[in-house]
Design a protein around this motif. Structure first.
Motif, PDB file in Angstrom:
ATOM      1  N   SER A 104      42.616  47.686  35.210  1.00 38.57           N
ATOM      2  CA  SER A 104      42.665  46.256  35.554  1.00 38.57           C
ATOM      3  C   SER A 104      43.802  45.542  34.822  1.00 38.57           C
ATOM      4  O   SER A 104      44.171  44.441  35.186  1.00 38.57           O
ATOM      5  CB  SER A 104      41.351  45.567  35.193  1.00 38.57           C
ATOM      6  OG  SER A 104      41.244  45.439  33.796  1.00 38.57           O
TER       7      SER A 104
ATOM      8  N   ARG B   2      43.812  41.099  39.927  1.00 35.93           N
ATOM      9  CA  ARG B   2      43.411  40.136  40.956  1.00 35.93           C
ATOM     10  C   ARG B   2      42.619  38.995  40.331  1.00 35.93           C
ATOM     11  O   ARG B   2      41.842  39.199  39.398  1.00 35.93           O
ATOM     12  CB  ARG B   2      42.517  40.832  41.984  1.00 35.93           C
ATOM     13  CG  ARG B   2      43.228  41.944  42.724  1.00 35.93           C
ATOM     14  CD  ARG B   2      42.500  42.275  43.995  1.00 35.93           C
ATOM     15  NE  ARG B   2      41.194  42.868  43.732  1.00 35.93           N
ATOM     16  CZ  ARG B   2      40.380  43.288  44.704  1.00 35.93           C
ATOM     17  NH1 ARG B   2      40.732  43.154  45.966  1.00 35.93           N
ATOM     18  NH2 ARG B   2      39.218  43.840  44.416  1.00 35.93           N
ATOM     19  N   GLU B   3      42.788  37.795  40.877  1.00 36.08           N
ATOM     20  CA  GLU B   3      41.985  36.669  40.409  1.00 36.08           C
ATOM     21  C   GLU B   3      40.574  36.778  40.982  1.00 36.08           C
ATOM     22  O   GLU B   3      40.364  37.314  42.075  1.00 36.08           O
ATOM     23  CB  GLU B   3      42.655  35.363  40.825  1.00 36.08           C
ATOM     24  CG  GLU B   3      43.986  35.163  40.086  1.00 36.08           C
ATOM     25  CD  GLU B   3      44.540  33.773  40.297  1.00 36.08           C
ATOM     26  OE1 GLU B   3      44.773  33.075  39.298  1.00 36.08           O
ATOM     27  OE2 GLU B   3      44.735  33.396  41.471  1.00 36.08           O
ATOM     28  N   SER B 103      38.812  42.643  39.305  1.00 38.53           N
ATOM     29  CA  SER B 103      40.238  42.428  39.033  1.00 38.53           C
ATOM     30  C   SER B 103      41.006  43.742  39.044  1.00 38.53           C
ATOM     31  O   SER B 103      42.184  43.775  39.378  1.00 38.53           O
ATOM     32  CB  SER B 103      40.443  41.648  37.734  1.00 38.53           C
ATOM     33  OG  SER B 103      40.152  42.446  36.640  1.00 38.53           O
ATOM     34  N   GLY B 105      40.511  46.075  41.148  1.00 38.22           N
ATOM     35  CA  GLY B 105      40.598  46.564  42.515  1.00 38.22           C
ATOM     36  C   GLY B 105      39.596  47.666  42.819  1.00 38.22           C
ATOM     37  O   GLY B 105      39.507  48.150  43.942  1.00 38.22           O
ATOM     38  N   ASP B 108      35.024  44.974  45.398  1.00 38.61           N
ATOM     39  CA  ASP B 108      35.262  43.631  45.931  1.00 38.61           C
ATOM     40  C   ASP B 108      34.112  42.676  45.591  1.00 38.61           C
ATOM     41  O   ASP B 108      34.275  41.768  44.808  1.00 38.61           O
ATOM     42  CB  ASP B 108      35.482  43.689  47.437  1.00 38.61           C
ATOM     43  CG  ASP B 108      36.938  43.991  47.784  1.00 38.61           C
ATOM     44  OD1 ASP B 108      37.790  43.963  46.878  1.00 38.61           O
ATOM     45  OD2 ASP B 108      37.214  44.260  48.962  1.00 38.61           O
ATOM     46  N   PRO B 223      36.972  38.797  44.866  1.00 38.30           N
ATOM     47  CA  PRO B 223      38.356  38.356  44.666  1.00 38.30           C
ATOM     48  C   PRO B 223      38.513  36.911  45.141  1.00 38.30           C
ATOM     49  O   PRO B 223      37.963  36.543  46.184  1.00 38.30           O
ATOM     50  CB  PRO B 223      39.162  39.307  45.552  1.00 38.30           C
ATOM     51  CG  PRO B 223      38.280  40.501  45.760  1.00 38.30           C
ATOM     52  CD  PRO B 223      36.888  39.975  45.754  1.00 38.30           C
ATOM     53  N   GLU B 225      40.833  35.438  46.579  1.00 42.34           N
ATOM     54  CA  GLU B 225      41.430  35.305  47.906  1.00 42.34           C
ATOM     55  C   GLU B 225      40.413  35.487  49.037  1.00 42.34           C
ATOM     56  O   GLU B 225      40.662  35.071  50.163  1.00 42.34           O
ATOM     57  CB  GLU B 225      42.590  36.308  48.061  1.00 42.34           C
ATOM     58  CG  GLU B 225      42.101  37.743  48.027  1.00 42.34           C
ATOM     59  CD  GLU B 225      43.195  38.759  47.715  1.00 42.34           C
ATOM     60  OE1 GLU B 225      44.206  38.363  47.113  1.00 42.34           O
ATOM     61  OE2 GLU B 225      43.016  39.941  48.064  1.00 42.34           O
TER      62      GLU B 225
END
Lengths: 387, 387
Positions: A104, B2-3, B103, B105, B108, B223, B225
């Motif tokens: 991460s 990732r946020e 974060s 990946g 999800d 995530p 997004e």
């Protein structure tokens, strides 16, 4: 996602370590791993500890912080430490959290430890029953030997497994354990040793069961791109997979197939982009002899119902087609429950470095681990390659 | 990296839940969270459960798998489930693993749960002592009220904190708890209630101590997004920080300063790129009244030694400069130890959505949490903003 590598590994001798406390076991394995990785305390970003039941075995929770403190990371360094638990899969899951922390980008150099100090109490069978469904299995009298005996009965009935084939799993693992200086049992045995040993839960006898052990194992991971700053022989993590199932055995559609092993195995092979034939050796969770047979089938190495014959033919022993549990497995290397998942990875590291000594798998390039919690409510599996 | 966003939250009422088992508490909070997040079981990739001592409170380890099974994720779905433990910081750390899983990946949609069922046993003080150093603190007779009493003595001696100021922390938290329908105690109290209550460990009295509670809390992350696929009010995770310290209080350089809170707080503000003045409200770990005063100082909101006066002036109450523990805190909302860290995040979600009802912080945009294990050997801190 960043790629991750193992850069160091250490373990204590497994066994009845009455001379050594919980925290001292961690320190012994931790220092061995840090020295092996050429890492100083100041470089450590995080620590994960797998331990199943330190609360009941030694009256101590919060063992992440305890271990960090006793390896010198807890004071001014303020290194974050987290305990992870999923019964006997606690070690494998601690490693998986370490991989997540590095991939991460949260952390760079991370320790994954596993530890259990089991021999200080008299009720270890009841403590271990906490890995099953306490209300619907343990309270009804089902112990772990009892639960795995039901799996063995089902399997023998369906597939015609012989008592001799089942015994051969223990014979083979003792053969390997006799070549591992860290193993709890370092003596070879014969089929008659197993078949004449005390009946525990029919058809499982004493030598079908892994022992109650003390021990700890520690590995160090970092981003693959930085690994050569620490070691000439980094081991790349090709896959990290985990799957769950019902907590109780009686809720499964098929006693003889561990659905979580199938799911985690498929996920691991997908991630690694490998075929079964690419794996040179595997460390699986042989808490009882029957579990090893189910594991190599459920991971897809041999068809269902054929692992007994495969074992009888010597294919899972050193020199065979697929050496299984070269460490000695849980049966001979011992099974300090929280430590086992990390010890499996320790063994993969030895083999992939070519440092397996008398138990070295010739030309080992790719190794795999499978670590089970309970009767399969948690399974975690990793694949590794020499980088 | 990732946020990450929180897309749902649910909790049980905290309290003496003698009608409800460990697993049923999890199911109650879990279903509430999944409904709140508009997520179906098939969409869940992983589950993390914070629980301190289920092994001793209810004889059950392996509670990740248990919870997954009882919320319908354990069977055919094979959702991986992991228990995380760091004493009373277990919940906050479970959330942090969920953030890492998203974060990185690896996953999800991830569930972070916290649970403890404490009222079924008579020796809860001894179970909780497992969060301290069993060999060098608990065996010597130090309980948690005793350890925090030493902190309070040191603090009062150094900074001239008055007994009335200390009591005001509990008065204020009961004021908030009386406005939270999920709180263990929903009644207001006065300073004299605290100061005339039973002496537990001088100077701490009964009403300086958080209660023994049952309860569970669950949040769902994904995530950032993807968050608007599930909710119109996603809550963005701006920072996830964790720090450790010595397991034993006596090894710290200063009893009245929690070094791990300082370290985790500084890290959280760095990650979030925020100043202290940007925080609209904070949920801190008031296991004892003195702990709340140390927390808001060690996080940097007020200078060392001034939190008593700040509290006396009403600045930590609804309407003050920095509302602290609008949920009622551990004191009034209750403290089912593994659940507390997730409950803090549940409260932040309520506030940032503007759903705080009678305890709503006007114009709340940014909230923070601080969750402590033991006497500060583990601290985890998060910062959130309405996305």
């Amino acid at each position: 996602m960043r790629e991750v590598a193992v850069i160091g590994a250490g373990m204590t001798k497994f066994g009845e370590r009455w001379d050594t406390s919980f925290r001292d076991l961690c320190t012994e394995a931790g220092i061995a791993a840090l020295e092996d990785a050429n890492v100083a305390g100041e470089q450590i970003d995080a620590l994960f500890v797998g331990s199943m039941s330190a609360g009941r075995f030694v009256g101590q929770e919060h063992v992440g912080a305890l271990v960090a403190d006793y390896v010198g990371l807890g004071g001014d360094l303020h290194v974050p430490a987290t305990r992870v638990e999923a019964a006997c899969a606690s070690g494998g899951l601690a490693f998986r959290q370490a991989v997540a922390a590095v991939s991460s980008g949260m952390s760079d150099v991370v320790i994954a430890a596993g530890v259990e100090k089991m021999t200080d109490v008299g009720d270890s069978t009841d403590v271990l029953a906490g890995a099953a469904d306490r209300e619907w299995e343990s309270f009804a009298g089902a112990t772990f030997p009892g639960l795995y005996a039901m799996i063995a009965c089902d399997y023998m009935h369906k597939y015609g497994l012989t008592r001799e084939q089942l015994a051969q799993v223990a014979v083979k693992n003792h053969f390997h354990g006799a070549r591992n200086p860290f193993a709890h049992f370092q003596n070879e045995i014969t089929q008659s040793t197993v078949m004449n040993s005390t009946l525990v839960a029919s058809p499982l006898r004493l030598f079908d069961c892994s022992p109650v052990s003390d021990g700890a194992a520690v590995v160090v991971v970092c981003p693959l791109e930085k690994a050569r700053e620490f070691t000439d022989t980094p081991i790349k993590v090709l896959a990290s997979a985990q799957a769950g199932d019902t907590i109780a055995l009686h809720d499964r559609p098929d006693f003889s197939t561990m659905g979580a092993t199938v799911a985690a195995g498929n996920s691991a092979f997908r991630q690694a982009k490998l075929e079964r034939k690419d794996i040179d050796f595997v460390e699986v969770h042989d808490c009882f002899t029957i579990a090893e047979l189910c594991a190599i089938e459920d991971l897809g190495f041999v068809p269902k119902g054929t692992a007994g014959k495969f074992t009888e033919q010597g294919e899972t022993q050193l020199g065979g087609k697929l050496p299984v549990n070269t460490s000695g497995g849980l049966k001979a290397c011992g099974h300090p429950v929280g430590a086992t998942g990390i010890k499996q990875i320790w063994e993969v590291v030895q083999q992939l470095r070519g440092e397996g000594g008398k138990r070295q798998v010739e030309g080992a390039e790719i190794g795999m681990t499978q670590n089970v919690g309970g009767t399969g409510a948690t399974v975690v599996s990793h694949i590794f390659r020499r980088a």
